[in-house]
Scaffold this active site. Sequence first.
Site, PDB file in Angstrom:
ATOM      1  N   SER A 143       1.023  -1.285  -0.022  1.00  0.00           N
ATOM      2  CA  SER A 143      -0.090  -0.284   0.135  1.00  0.00           C
ATOM      3  C   SER A 143       0.798   1.301  -0.067  1.00  0.00           C
ATOM      4  O   SER A 143       2.099   1.233   0.543  1.00  0.00           O
ATOM      5  CB  SER A 143      -0.982   0.031   1.167  1.00  0.00           C
ATOM      6  OG  SER A 143      -1.756   1.308   1.261  1.00  0.00           O
ATOM      7  N   TYR A 156      -2.427   0.664  10.365  1.00  0.00           N
ATOM      8  CA  TYR A 156      -2.229  -0.043   9.133  1.00  0.00           C
ATOM      9  C   TYR A 156      -1.159   0.089   8.335  1.00  0.00           C
ATOM     10  O   TYR A 156      -0.372  -0.943   7.749  1.00  0.00           O
ATOM     11  CB  TYR A 156      -3.553   0.557   8.269  1.00  0.00           C
ATOM     12  CG  TYR A 156      -3.760   0.004   6.720  1.00  0.00           C
ATOM     13  CD1 TYR A 156      -4.114  -1.025   6.613  1.00  0.00           C
ATOM     14  CD2 TYR A 156      -3.498   1.015   5.851  1.00  0.00           C
ATOM     15  CE1 TYR A 156      -4.138  -1.476   5.286  1.00  0.00           C
ATOM     16  CE2 TYR A 156      -3.465   0.691   4.627  1.00  0.00           C
ATOM     17  CZ  TYR A 156      -3.611  -0.701   4.186  1.00  0.00           C
ATOM     18  OH  TYR A 156      -3.926  -0.967   2.770  1.00  0.00           O
TER      19      TYR A 156
END
Length: 246
Positions: A143, A156
């Site tokens: 990501s 995250y």
Amino acid sequence: MENNIKGKVVAITGASSGIGEATAIMLAGFGAKVVLGARRGDRLDKLVERIKAADGEAISLVTDIKRRKDLEQLVNLATETYGRLDVMINNAGISPLSRIDDLQIDDWEEMIDVNLKGTLYGIAAALTVFKKQGSGHIINIISTSGIKIVPLQGVYAGTKNAVRTITEALRQESNGKYRVTGISPGFVNTELSDHIKDETARFAIKEKAAKIAITPDAIAGAVAYAISQPDHVDVGDIVIRPTVQD
């Protein structure tokens, strides 16, 4: 591209929607034999039917990547059905974003279990086969959250940066025996934001995504590009985001 993908056996986690689904459809269209894992068996069944209706080849297994045995069974399904595994795509992930001082500890543990440990379980299951074959390709979907750190994404991003570190270490350790690729998507139209419990944060992210997000096909194309390279070419890292993303 198609010639280098055709006939390859590719396992994909998180295949029931979003990037995983788009990747399965694209690779099957290029002639890959796709082995699909996800928790939602009904959606997997429909995806397999769709691929077969387009003359592609696909099989599936309900898979929870928090359970190491499930990843082992997914890989076993590939080898028992097709005799080998060429590519493992660790795609499944969750993002219940929140401020760290909100102390959403259960969410932290879930992200560690899914995003980090689940990816490691997928790597381990695939490497067991790759070491015997003397070849293989691991692709980890990471990501851009792990590249640019912003509020609400601390834990995250931490799990994704851990995967980024592991991916690069594995690439170096492989010493050419197998290929290792990390792909970091930016804003993509997927269900990932549905896991965000904070309604304000979920709405803000969905609103921004609606304005700038790219489709899962864009990430699937990056996966296909990495797989399609000659065996002696390793695409180590791809960052793919909307042109207008910060």
